[in-house]
Design a protein around this motif. Sequence first.
Motif, PDB file in Angstrom:
ATOM      1  N   PRO A  32       0.340  -1.053   0.081  1.00  0.00           N
ATOM      2  CA  PRO A  32       0.022   0.075  -0.148  1.00  0.00           C
ATOM      3  C   PRO A  32       0.740   0.961   0.580  1.00  0.00           C
ATOM      4  CG  PRO A  32      -0.930  -2.098   1.929  1.00  0.00           C
ATOM      5  CD  PRO A  32       0.655  -1.980   0.867  1.00  0.00           C
ATOM      6  N   GLN A  75      -5.157  -2.834   7.552  1.00  0.00           N
ATOM      7  CA  GLN A  75      -5.802  -2.744   6.021  1.00  0.00           C
ATOM      8  C   GLN A  75      -5.844  -3.740   5.584  1.00  0.00           C
ATOM      9  OE1 GLN A  75      -4.379   0.115   4.027  1.00  0.00           O
ATOM     10  NE2 GLN A  75      -4.792  -1.250   1.532  1.00  0.00           N
ATOM     11  N   GLU A  83       0.111 -10.960   1.609  1.00  0.00           N
ATOM     12  CA  GLU A  83       0.503  -9.335   1.192  1.00  0.00           C
ATOM     13  C   GLU A  83       0.748  -8.790   2.883  1.00  0.00           C
ATOM     14  OE1 GLU A  83      -3.533  -8.463  -0.312  1.00  0.00           O
ATOM     15  OE2 GLU A  83      -2.940  -9.155  -2.288  1.00  0.00           O
TER      16      GLU A  83
END
Length: 649
Positions: A32, A75, A83
């Motif tokens: 991100p 997130q 991830e």
Amino acid sequence: MPERTSGWRDPGTLWLVLPVALALAPHMLFVPGWVGLAAAMTLAWRLSPAWRPGGAQRLLRVTLAGAGVAATYLQFHTLAGPEAGIALLVMMAALKLLETDSRRDHAVMVLAGYFLVMATLIHHQDMVTTAWLLTTTAALTASLAASQAGRVPAAAAALRTGTLIVVQALPLAILLFLLFPRLAGPMAGLVQVESARTGLTDSMAPGSVSQLIQSDAVAFRVDFADPAADARGLYWRGPVLSDFDGRTWRRAGNHAGMPEAEPAGPALDYTITLEAGDQPWLPVAGLAREVPVEGAWSTTYLEWLTPRQGHDRLRYAVHSWPAFQMETELPNWQRARTLALPEGYNPESRALARRWADESADPRAIVARALAYFRQEPFHYTLAPPPLGDDAVDDFLFQTRRGFCEHYANAFTVLMRAAGIPARVVTGYQGGERNAVGGYWVVRDRDAHAWAEVWLPGAGWVQVDPTAAVAPERVERGLADALPAGERPLLNLPTGWLKTLRQTWDYLSNGWNQWVLGYDFERQQRLLSALSPSLATLHGTLLAMLAGAGLILAGLAFALLRDGAGRGDEVDRLYGRFLARLARIGLTRGAAEGPADFARRAARDRADLAPAVAAITELYVGLRYGGGAPRRVAELRRAVRGFRPARRH
């Protein structure tokens, strides 16, 4: 290397931060944005004079680490998995730089850099990424070697050391790559789909295919068994769309089972390498009885699918017939489905089709009438058609008359259904580009295509491409030749030496994909069996791996020992020559006198020789007792060769 370093002007700090920055860089494309920004700001802080180790800033670092963990959880709603795990690793590695002020911390930081290198392979394993990671590994190794040496070396010398270590490790890495037993099944959940991309989908609305066609990404590559085979005339079958709501065509569903079909021409043998993607379609040219992909199955519409929605790169060999006859007897449920049209849409088009049906009861004549309409009226083939209203087919046929393959397939299929002829839309790919360097064909997103199938009595489902009636160049020579000159730059097609360069790069990338990324259990077994049948067994593979690793390590050890011994012998020889020249002028080293003590005594006796004696002695001591770089041997050789002391007069 100094125990504590700060500021971008300090070499020790740069040797710590820059290799880690190289390891972090590839992850900036996938984590991100806030993670990348936080990592960049942390590296900038570590390089700034404002950074101070320990003490006052410790509370701030702990606070930032806690905030990073909390933000990562918010997130991704987890701290596990590829991830979230990589995002957390990137952030924690960057924050670790803020408390790295000792040799031990430096080693931990380099180890984190190695983990970052390995984590990059979860996203990409192409040649460019691999070259970057090898360079990064060499830089991290050089940083570690410099830290353990306790001094800041010259950049070239340190990088040479790191590169040499990586190069020495490559033979062992290659041996393990070739022989280490491969898993026969997929490693689900461990590695993400590389560069997952959306290709053909299970629906088609105005604009959907033309958006895909403006992409230059490779969809798949085809290697024909017959080198003379030409892919430009082939239709690579994908999703078949039977349901229409007036605006969008959709698949009718997954009805498993092969339709009744027979070949109607010669067969083709070829191997397809399908790029990774998140759609299950397996493109095939025509009729295939089977597709050798684990779990692959066919629908009653002659679509081939994988059992999973997303897939890694796939390679499969196909025996198929581009020309075939399918379903000469049409089931009632299919007839009803492929004649259905929603009420209230496209009244002008339906009226035109009914007039054709009233004038002729022969379905073939109606098909010919529709194709003649496209040829004779002022239709244009373009990637930039004007927008259409709710009655999209009416607008296209009688007003705009500008469109792409999806517009022609849509309008033709609606006309056929309105005339009482079962029809459906087929999407896939048409044509391709031959790679002259590798001798295979490349089918790209821009080769995506839509055409129609109509059911005719006695013939079954017959392929009709209405686009070919308007722009035959699209089918015969490819997309670029069919477009107006002003729209061809949209495709960004290379020509001349740029085209050769791109084809060469594609050839190298394809080889990498086949022999490195595609080196799976089956390919390993074939290779080992070809070398020796005994190697294809687990016992034989492990023995070969251990024997090979032992030979490589023994060879490296012998080379290192010989290099060290040879260098030590030369260093001693050069120092002996230096002592002999001093003895000729009356300066003889005592039996119990060390090099440094003798140099100091010689400098007192002959102050004019002091600089040369000190320099040669420093070089000798550094090489003989401190290891030293190989280039220092050359420096000692030149210094001794130029040392010609004269007697006092």
